[in-house]
Design a protein around this motif. Sequence first.
Motif, PDB file in Angstrom:
ATOM      1  N   GLU A 195       0.834  -1.203   0.000  1.00 33.34           N
ATOM      2  CA  GLU A 195       0.000   0.000   0.000  1.00 33.34           C
ATOM      3  C   GLU A 195       0.869   1.254   0.000  1.00 33.34           C
ATOM      4  O   GLU A 195       1.850   1.350   0.736  1.00 33.34           O
ATOM      5  CB  GLU A 195      -0.921   0.000   1.218  1.00 33.34           C
ATOM      6  CG  GLU A 195      -2.019   1.043   1.148  1.00 33.34           C
ATOM      7  CD  GLU A 195      -3.072   0.835   2.220  1.00 33.34           C
ATOM      8  OE1 GLU A 195      -3.717   1.819   2.606  1.00 33.34           O
ATOM      9  OE2 GLU A 195      -3.241  -0.314   2.679  1.00 33.34           O
ATOM     10  N   PHE A 196       0.499   2.202  -0.867  1.00 37.57           N
ATOM     11  CA  PHE A 196       1.181   3.497  -0.964  1.00 37.57           C
ATOM     12  C   PHE A 196       0.129   4.594  -1.072  1.00 37.57           C
ATOM     13  O   PHE A 196      -1.041   4.326  -1.367  1.00 37.57           O
ATOM     14  CB  PHE A 196       2.083   3.550  -2.206  1.00 37.57           C
ATOM     15  CG  PHE A 196       3.295   2.665  -2.130  1.00 37.57           C
ATOM     16  CD1 PHE A 196       4.505   3.155  -1.685  1.00 37.57           C
ATOM     17  CD2 PHE A 196       3.223   1.331  -2.516  1.00 37.57           C
ATOM     18  CE1 PHE A 196       5.630   2.344  -1.613  1.00 37.57           C
ATOM     19  CE2 PHE A 196       4.339   0.507  -2.447  1.00 37.57           C
ATOM     20  CZ  PHE A 196       5.543   1.015  -1.993  1.00 37.57           C
ATOM     21  N   ASP A 197       0.567   5.819  -0.880  1.00 39.83           N
ATOM     22  CA  ASP A 197      -0.325   6.952  -1.144  1.00 39.83           C
ATOM     23  C   ASP A 197      -0.408   7.231  -2.640  1.00 39.83           C
ATOM     24  O   ASP A 197      -1.477   7.526  -3.169  1.00 39.83           O
ATOM     25  CB  ASP A 197       0.173   8.205  -0.413  1.00 39.83           C
ATOM     26  CG  ASP A 197       0.053   8.078   1.096  1.00 39.83           C
ATOM     27  OD1 ASP A 197      -0.950   7.508   1.558  1.00 39.83           O
ATOM     28  OD2 ASP A 197       0.969   8.530   1.810  1.00 39.83           O
ATOM     29  N   VAL A 198       0.748   7.169  -3.309  1.00 41.37           N
ATOM     30  CA  VAL A 198       0.813   7.509  -4.739  1.00 41.37           C
ATOM     31  C   VAL A 198       1.666   6.473  -5.456  1.00 41.37           C
ATOM     32  O   VAL A 198       2.761   6.124  -4.980  1.00 41.37           O
ATOM     33  CB  VAL A 198       1.423   8.915  -4.961  1.00 41.37           C
ATOM     34  CG1 VAL A 198       1.459   9.261  -6.448  1.00 41.37           C
ATOM     35  CG2 VAL A 198       0.648   9.976  -4.195  1.00 41.37           C
ATOM     36  N   VAL A 199       1.170   5.982  -6.589  1.00 41.02           N
ATOM     37  CA  VAL A 199       1.960   5.127  -7.474  1.00 41.02           C
ATOM     38  C   VAL A 199       2.174   5.886  -8.783  1.00 41.02           C
ATOM     39  O   VAL A 199       1.213   6.371  -9.390  1.00 41.02           O
ATOM     40  CB  VAL A 199       1.252   3.783  -7.750  1.00 41.02           C
ATOM     41  CG1 VAL A 199       1.985   3.008  -8.847  1.00 41.02           C
ATOM     42  CG2 VAL A 199       1.183   2.951  -6.483  1.00 41.02           C
ATOM     43  N   VAL A 200       3.440   6.016  -9.195  1.00 41.10           N
ATOM     44  CA  VAL A 200       3.791   6.737 -10.417  1.00 41.10           C
ATOM     45  C   VAL A 200       4.380   5.738 -11.408  1.00 41.10           C
ATOM     46  O   VAL A 200       5.328   5.015 -11.075  1.00 41.10           O
ATOM     47  CB  VAL A 200       4.798   7.873 -10.134  1.00 41.10           C
ATOM     48  CG1 VAL A 200       5.079   8.665 -11.400  1.00 41.10           C
ATOM     49  CG2 VAL A 200       4.285   8.796  -9.032  1.00 41.10           C
ATOM     50  N   ILE A 201       3.825   5.699 -12.615  1.00 37.00           N
ATOM     51  CA  ILE A 201       4.277   4.769 -13.651  1.00 37.00           C
ATOM     52  C   ILE A 201       4.905   5.582 -14.770  1.00 37.00           C
ATOM     53  O   ILE A 201       4.228   6.330 -15.475  1.00 37.00           O
ATOM     54  CB  ILE A 201       3.109   3.921 -14.186  1.00 37.00           C
ATOM     55  CG1 ILE A 201       2.416   3.190 -13.030  1.00 37.00           C
ATOM     56  CG2 ILE A 201       3.597   2.929 -15.232  1.00 37.00           C
ATOM     57  CD1 ILE A 201       1.142   2.462 -13.443  1.00 37.00           C
TER      58      ILE A 201
ATOM     59  N   ILE B 206       6.322  15.229 -10.143  1.00 33.36           N
ATOM     60  CA  ILE B 206       5.183  14.893  -9.272  1.00 33.36           C
ATOM     61  C   ILE B 206       5.627  13.949  -8.156  1.00 33.36           C
ATOM     62  O   ILE B 206       5.253  14.129  -6.987  1.00 33.36           O
ATOM     63  CB  ILE B 206       4.050  14.247 -10.101  1.00 33.36           C
ATOM     64  CG1 ILE B 206       3.460  15.265 -11.075  1.00 33.36           C
ATOM     65  CG2 ILE B 206       2.960  13.699  -9.192  1.00 33.36           C
ATOM     66  CD1 ILE B 206       2.504  14.664 -12.086  1.00 33.36           C
ATOM     67  N   ALA B 207       6.432  12.938  -8.490  1.00 29.36           N
ATOM     68  CA  ALA B 207       6.912  12.000  -7.472  1.00 29.36           C
ATOM     69  C   ALA B 207       7.706  12.724  -6.398  1.00 29.36           C
ATOM     70  O   ALA B 207       7.536  12.472  -5.191  1.00 29.36           O
ATOM     71  CB  ALA B 207       7.771  10.913  -8.130  1.00 29.36           C
TER      72      ALA B 207
ATOM     73  N   GLN C 291       4.009  12.111   1.433  1.00 29.47           N
ATOM     74  CA  GLN C 291       3.266  10.967   0.905  1.00 29.47           C
ATOM     75  C   GLN C 291       4.221   9.798   0.655  1.00 29.47           C
ATOM     76  O   GLN C 291       5.394  10.002   0.329  1.00 29.47           O
ATOM     77  CB  GLN C 291       2.568  11.340  -0.414  1.00 29.47           C
ATOM     78  CG  GLN C 291       1.792  12.648  -0.365  1.00 29.47           C
ATOM     79  CD  GLN C 291       0.678  12.641   0.641  1.00 29.47           C
ATOM     80  OE1 GLN C 291       0.006  11.636   0.825  1.00 29.47           O
ATOM     81  NE2 GLN C 291       0.477  13.770   1.322  1.00 29.47           N
ATOM     82  N   SER C 292       3.710   8.578   0.789  1.00 27.60           N
ATOM     83  CA  SER C 292       4.518   7.405   0.421  1.00 27.60           C
ATOM     84  C   SER C 292       4.374   7.187  -1.082  1.00 27.60           C
ATOM     85  O   SER C 292       3.267   7.180  -1.619  1.00 27.60           O
ATOM     86  CB  SER C 292       4.043   6.172   1.188  1.00 27.60           C
ATOM     87  OG  SER C 292       2.666   5.921   0.960  1.00 27.60           O
ATOM     88  N   VAL C 293       5.500   7.028  -1.763  1.00 24.71           N
ATOM     89  CA  VAL C 293       5.515   7.002  -3.233  1.00 24.71           C
ATOM     90  C   VAL C 293       6.210   5.743  -3.732  1.00 24.71           C
ATOM     91  O   VAL C 293       7.311   5.398  -3.273  1.00 24.71           O
ATOM     92  CB  VAL C 293       6.243   8.248  -3.796  1.00 24.71           C
ATOM     93  CG1 VAL C 293       6.322   8.188  -5.316  1.00 24.71           C
ATOM     94  CG2 VAL C 293       5.546   9.530  -3.359  1.00 24.71           C
ATOM     95  N   LEU C 294       5.570   5.062  -4.673  1.00 30.98           N
ATOM     96  CA  LEU C 294       6.202   3.990  -5.442  1.00 30.98           C
ATOM     97  C   LEU C 294       6.337   4.484  -6.870  1.00 30.98           C
ATOM     98  O   LEU C 294       5.355   4.868  -7.503  1.00 30.98           O
ATOM     99  CB  LEU C 294       5.356   2.711  -5.415  1.00 30.98           C
ATOM    100  CG  LEU C 294       5.842   1.576  -6.344  1.00 30.98           C
ATOM    101  CD1 LEU C 294       7.223   1.081  -5.916  1.00 30.98           C
ATOM    102  CD2 LEU C 294       4.843   0.430  -6.369  1.00 30.98           C
ATOM    103  N   HIS C 295       7.558   4.490  -7.382  1.00 30.72           N
ATOM    104  CA  HIS C 295       7.836   5.009  -8.733  1.00 30.72           C
ATOM    105  C   HIS C 295       8.440   3.877  -9.558  1.00 30.72           C
ATOM    106  O   HIS C 295       9.530   3.392  -9.241  1.00 30.72           O
ATOM    107  CB  HIS C 295       8.811   6.187  -8.641  1.00 30.72           C
ATOM    108  CG  HIS C 295       8.767   7.091  -9.827  1.00 30.72           C
ATOM    109  ND1 HIS C 295       9.419   8.304  -9.883  1.00 30.72           N
ATOM    110  CD2 HIS C 295       8.145   6.959 -11.030  1.00 30.72           C
ATOM    111  CE1 HIS C 295       9.201   8.875 -11.054  1.00 30.72           C
ATOM    112  NE2 HIS C 295       8.441   8.071 -11.762  1.00 30.72           N
ATOM    113  N   VAL C 296       7.724   3.429 -10.586  1.00 33.79           N
ATOM    114  CA  VAL C 296       8.170   2.279 -11.376  1.00 33.79           C
ATOM    115  C   VAL C 296       8.283   2.664 -12.844  1.00 33.79           C
ATOM    116  O   VAL C 296       7.652   3.615 -13.315  1.00 33.79           O
ATOM    117  CB  VAL C 296       7.205   1.077 -11.227  1.00 33.79           C
ATOM    118  CG1 VAL C 296       7.112   0.634  -9.788  1.00 33.79           C
ATOM    119  CG2 VAL C 296       5.821   1.404 -11.779  1.00 33.79           C
TER     120      VAL C 296
END
Length: 682
Positions: free
Chosen positions: A8-14, A23-24, A32-37
Amino acid sequence: MADNLPSEFDVVVIGTGLPESIIAAACARSGQSVLHVDSKNYYGGNWASFSFSGLLSWIKENQQKTDVSDEWDDWRKLILENEEAISLSKKDKTIQHVEDFCFGDQDSAEGVEEAGALPKLPVFGAAGAEGVAQESEKAHSTVESTEPESPEPEKATGTEPASAKEGSDTEITSEDASSNSAALGESAGELGQTREGSDTEITSEDASAHSAALGESAGELGQTEPAPAEASAQEPKKITYSQIVREGRRFNIDLVSKLLFSRGLLIDLLIKSNVSRYAEFKNVTQILAFREGKVEQVPCSRADVFNSRQLAMVEKRMLMKFLTFCLDYEQHPDEYRDYENGTFAEFLRTRKLTPSLQHFILHSIAMVSETDCSTLEGLQATKKFLQCLGRYGNTPFLFPLYGQGEIPQCFCRLCAVFGGIYCLRHPVQCLVVDKESGRCKAIVDHFGQRISAKYFIVEDSYLSESVCTNVHYRQISRAVLITDQSVLNTGSEQQVSILTMPPVDLGKPAVCVIELCSSTMTCMKGTYLVHLTCPSTKTAREDLEPVVQKLFNLNTEKDAENEELEKPRVLWAVYFNMRDSSGVDRNSYDRLPSNVYVCSGPDSALGNDCAVKQAETIFQEMFPTEEFCPPAPNPEDIIYDEDEIAPEESGFSNSPEAKPEASTEEMSSGGSAAVEKADNEE
């Protein structure tokens, strides 16, 4: 690491292009917790920069366009009955019509390996270093070695820290965000530094001296440029294709060619967020025009105008009078009101300007279309150009050392410093949408892991055709050339130039030409890297080759042996079309959930304003009460109570590779007092 990602994250950036990276960074900075893939093995997407061997691999990949099969076919089992899946594209269709040409002897490069190529490195940090195994390329007779990259903008050439670099460059430091009109030399204590010899502070008052210093600066690490007098006396060395292959790591070749306006939105954001400390910049030293078959230098500052030998005294007065009017044209509406519905070119003809002045203003100062630009748009463009003069040098533009691809990585680094998690080579299978609410709940990655989030940022190229059925894209025509000389020979080899080529035929767009020298760390010594860009009307080669033929010699090495050539010779070239997804309305996408935001790829404009505006707009829609990219703290800005540990003992570092020498230079450079951010806040 990817197998054990949090669920779980606040924001997922693809996607790791410039708007997604901004933005990330903004999200991570606001807590915010961010996953950037990214499904690719490098950062930047279509904003990336490559070494020469890396670009050859990119060309090969886009020429073959192999289908990508699902690594895990059972992901649909994770979709519940009250959910639906929006599949994401597995194939990048943003690049088309890729054609590359070698004008040297390719056979001479047989068996030549890239100097300093490294084996695949282990994964490190939140970003994960993604190495690419060496692959023999028979067609190009070279060895591929794509360097690992990380959110920290480590230089692709594997060079020394910034403090050890030779060459004159501009380092943007912290500045009071509210003071837009102050020159950086006055507000932050450091405009540029001559890395070889004593540190010198350069302010807007001695910008012309800075421009001269740029031309004479050393261009590559560990090497010293000869003095201009020596350089002109030396015979030019013949560059072969095998040398280009061997020195491939000296090249940092941008997929998209842009410059930074010195008072543009990106510069303001870099300063405000303190991301500027992760990168260095070089001034564009000359603005050129193509007229009557010749390349000429355009006078744009007051000093340039009055020192110009190209203009008669009457023309100098005419030009200065018109430029002065453009700076405050809003105060004189009577002078342009009658021409508001006409083109800027027609308006210029009414101003009693000579044809040469009209040409300079239209193509080299306003840099607008002769047929499509309105009078107001032309005046606005001219005013923007003039307002950017003198902030960092005698032209309005900066270029990031090591290429445009450094900028997205700088913002990725900020995101990682504030807890963002990065995964390259990490495709996403689908978005999971709740049927009842219509909002996206999660993604499913290629490992079959389901990851939930509140908001999702997706780069346009990841959307499938079913979502983009009603979207109409524009195209950008791009060419990249490696040449042996500058398009305009001056006293110095180290020039960074911009030239706007007028349309070759009626209905064709103007072409923006940016020429980079070796001191920008984008090409090997003795060569120039030339970028050509225009909106597409046909394939990139059809759009741009007529311009290339006007400026350069395309004869092969053997054909050129017995000729005395005035034009620079092209050693290698690539043409390609790139999708321009800017300006696409959100409503054009089918079935797009309300909490999924789409970022566009690069546009055809010279600056980066579109990407910055888009990033800020999306961030404010997600978090309207949060500040967009507030400054990251410097260790020296933190105030400790007596009961707390001293800064030296705290071990605080705002980045894994903070440069201690930077603050020392800011405090002592040029004997001028540095204005620290702490002082601005008091």
